[in-house]
Design a protein around this motif. Sequence first.
Motif, PDB file in Angstrom:
ATOM      1  N   CYS A 264      62.619  71.885  61.922  1.00 22.83           N
ATOM      2  CA  CYS A 264      61.952  72.744  60.941  1.00 22.83           C
ATOM      3  C   CYS A 264      62.533  74.147  61.001  1.00 22.83           C
ATOM      4  O   CYS A 264      62.470  74.793  62.045  1.00 22.83           O
ATOM      5  CB  CYS A 264      60.458  72.793  61.178  1.00 22.83           C
ATOM      6  N   ASP A 266      61.447  76.633  59.416  1.00 23.47           N
ATOM      7  CA  ASP A 266      60.358  77.577  59.174  1.00 23.47           C
ATOM      8  C   ASP A 266      60.590  78.415  57.913  1.00 23.47           C
ATOM      9  O   ASP A 266      60.316  79.606  57.880  1.00 23.47           O
ATOM     10  CB  ASP A 266      60.177  78.498  60.398  1.00 23.47           C
ATOM     11  N   THR A 268      58.977  77.963  55.202  1.00 29.93           N
ATOM     12  CA  THR A 268      57.644  78.003  54.560  1.00 29.93           C
ATOM     13  C   THR A 268      57.649  77.546  53.099  1.00 29.93           C
ATOM     14  O   THR A 268      56.692  77.766  52.375  1.00 29.93           O
ATOM     15  CB  THR A 268      56.970  79.400  54.604  1.00 29.93           C
ATOM     16  N   LEU A 269      58.744  76.893  52.690  1.00 33.34           N
ATOM     17  CA  LEU A 269      58.763  76.407  51.304  1.00 33.34           C
ATOM     18  C   LEU A 269      57.676  75.359  51.076  1.00 33.34           C
ATOM     19  O   LEU A 269      57.069  75.294  50.018  1.00 33.34           O
ATOM     20  CB  LEU A 269      60.136  75.815  50.973  1.00 33.34           C
ATOM     21  N   ARG A 281      52.192  71.311  58.008  1.00 31.72           N
ATOM     22  CA  ARG A 281      52.595  71.252  59.413  1.00 31.72           C
ATOM     23  C   ARG A 281      51.404  71.380  60.366  1.00 31.72           C
ATOM     24  O   ARG A 281      51.521  71.157  61.556  1.00 31.72           O
ATOM     25  CB  ARG A 281      53.621  72.352  59.709  1.00 31.72           C
ATOM     26  N   VAL A 297      60.400  69.308  48.504  1.00 34.58           N
ATOM     27  CA  VAL A 297      61.047  70.584  48.812  1.00 34.58           C
ATOM     28  C   VAL A 297      61.671  70.559  50.203  1.00 34.58           C
ATOM     29  O   VAL A 297      62.763  71.078  50.423  1.00 34.58           O
ATOM     30  CB  VAL A 297      60.064  71.764  48.617  1.00 34.58           C
ATOM     31  N   LEU A 311      61.617  64.997  57.189  1.00 30.38           N
ATOM     32  CA  LEU A 311      60.851  65.747  58.184  1.00 30.38           C
ATOM     33  C   LEU A 311      59.376  65.756  57.748  1.00 30.38           C
ATOM     34  O   LEU A 311      58.468  65.606  58.560  1.00 30.38           O
ATOM     35  CB  LEU A 311      61.393  67.178  58.300  1.00 30.38           C
ATOM     36  N   VAL A 312      59.165  65.898  56.424  1.00 24.05           N
ATOM     37  CA  VAL A 312      57.845  65.656  55.848  1.00 24.05           C
ATOM     38  C   VAL A 312      58.011  64.401  55.007  1.00 24.05           C
ATOM     39  O   VAL A 312      58.927  64.316  54.204  1.00 24.05           O
ATOM     40  CB  VAL A 312      57.396  66.829  54.951  1.00 24.05           C
TER      41      VAL A 312
HETATM   42  S1  SF4 Z   1      59.873  72.924  54.086  1.00 23.59           S
HETATM   43 FE1  SF4 Z   1      60.442  71.693  55.852  1.00 23.59          FE
HETATM   44  S2  SF4 Z   1      61.807  73.053  56.989  1.00 23.59           S
HETATM   45 FE2  SF4 Z   1      60.723  74.375  55.572  1.00 23.59          FE
HETATM   46  S3  SF4 Z   1      58.973  75.095  56.751  1.00 23.59           S
HETATM   47 FE3  SF4 Z   1      58.302  73.260  55.647  1.00 23.59          FE
HETATM   48  S4  SF4 Z   1      58.614  71.601  57.140  1.00 23.59           S
HETATM   49 FE4  SF4 Z   1      59.798  73.368  57.870  1.00 23.59          FE
END
Ligand code: SF4
Lengths: 467, 96
Positions: A264, A266, A268-269, A281, A297, A311-312
Amino acid sequence: MSSKVTPASETTNPEEIYAKHQKVYPRQVTGIFANLRVLGVLVLLGLYYIVPWLRWDGHQAVLFDLPARKFYIFSLTFWPQDFIYLALLLIIAALALFFFTALAGRLWCGYACPQTVWTEVFLWFERQIEGDRNKQIKLDKAPFSARKFRIKATKHLVWLVFSAWTGLTFVGYFTPIASLWTALLNLSLGPWETFWIIFYGFATYGNAGWMREQVCIYMCPYARFQSAMFDKDTLIISYDDKRGEPRGSRKKSADSKALGLGDCVDCTLCVQVCPTGIDIRNGLQYQCIGCAACIDVCDDVMDKMGYPKGLVRYTTQHAMDGKQTHVIRPRMIVYAVLLVFITSALFYSMITRMPLRLDIIRDRNALYRETTEGMVENIYTLKIINMDGKPHTYHLEVDGLEGLKLINQRGDIEVPSGEVITVPVRVQIDPINLKHTGADINFHLQAVDKPELSLIEKGRFIGPVMQ
Amino acid sequence: MSETRQDIPTIQKFIAVLWPSFLTSGVATILFFTAFDPQELAMVGGYGIISRMAGYTIGFFIFWLLTATTCALTCYFQRPCNQPPSTTHHHHPKDA
Ligand code: SF4
Ligand code: SF4
């Protein structure tokens, strides 16, 4: 953070939940799930605005004609007596919702709920008029000016016009839509129609323009109880914190291993795109409507960084814990069996439905009458309801007592499709044949052109008993 | 428990009264007018001839009034009754 599914109450303290509402500015997102969502909007709203204009056999194809107390759905006509079908339909809808929730989580919320769908449209208008997320935030922060007023006024005007159209379409499901528009253009709308158009229009404007995610969080009963249908095999949207943490920004070229960082970045998108303004998260939260915007995103971010996607992602609690996911499980089987059973029952009763009804009302003024010929006579009012899509001519007969005579001056009775015809008839009998003061007699009604369309209804015959 | 309930925004209190009652009055309206024709009811009741749309609309709002009253009373009776009146109104966790 642990990888446990954490209810919102544990991650957010109550003061935050109930803090004064902050406007959420969802950032626009592109990707596979965004496309699916747009498709959902187009199909569902397309249907909503077009269906009332479809015609069938000379009437509006789908019309819940409240003033006439008749529902038309293509070739079918339903009457208040058919309420059971509506009840069955609602049960099926509820079961289907349970089934899909247990299987795939809040699919309904993210893709099909009218609240989501209309909010998407209102957001789209807002973006066309105010610009993207950053421009919107800037505009709201800016002091009042002629430009700000112009932009805001345009937005609300567009929203209101669209809402009015939505309200008119809504009422068009209950009174013929073509005549509604004619009445509107002639400025001769009835007071009650006007009222409901405004009511529904304002509900749309308020819910999709102003309330938005607050409807889901505070008003939706489904959002509150859906967690009862969730288990560890339900599809949820989840952030993979084993892979993502520790989060942290870095250059694309940086070696995250060496820096001791997870995937990640970070950025924050995922928070910026979220229509309910939460951070995925922090674990599964009841505010999450499962729209998958954060998946789209984050996948983009992962692509740009050259990391694997997901990741998500859509996953299950079992999969997150490294266990097997079971699609077929007892609650799925129970829901499925019930669904199949009730749906078949509905279809069976629809197919075997006799689209004909006969109501028999005895004359209230006199129990019986004696004619000059010495016969005993009862008078009835018959109501024949033709619920079929076609007109029919019916033949009426009566039996049940010996020597019964039916006097029906109209002869065979023609009833147009979807109409009620009232027929006064007299039934006579020689008192010799009367054994009791009251007896059941049978009225037989049969369509001349379609013999299988027939029914027998009981009536009461009253007379004096001869000793 | 009671503190957090006192603490919810006013708008949420309004929603808690108006919204569930809206839903149940909708259901009640459907059930009631499936069984009874508003035109016949108005005739029997001696109100003369009314349009059915008027009947449905008035019926819906009467139901809503009733159910909203019920919701409001429920909310009202959920306030703690063993606290002195002076603290029930002004108590706020942030002041504590
Ligand atoms: S969009 Fe993905 S990489 Fe960006 S903060 Fe959220 S989890 Fe982390
Ligand atoms: S957390 Fe993700 S899936 Fe849930 S509402 Fe927000 S953007 Fe949509």
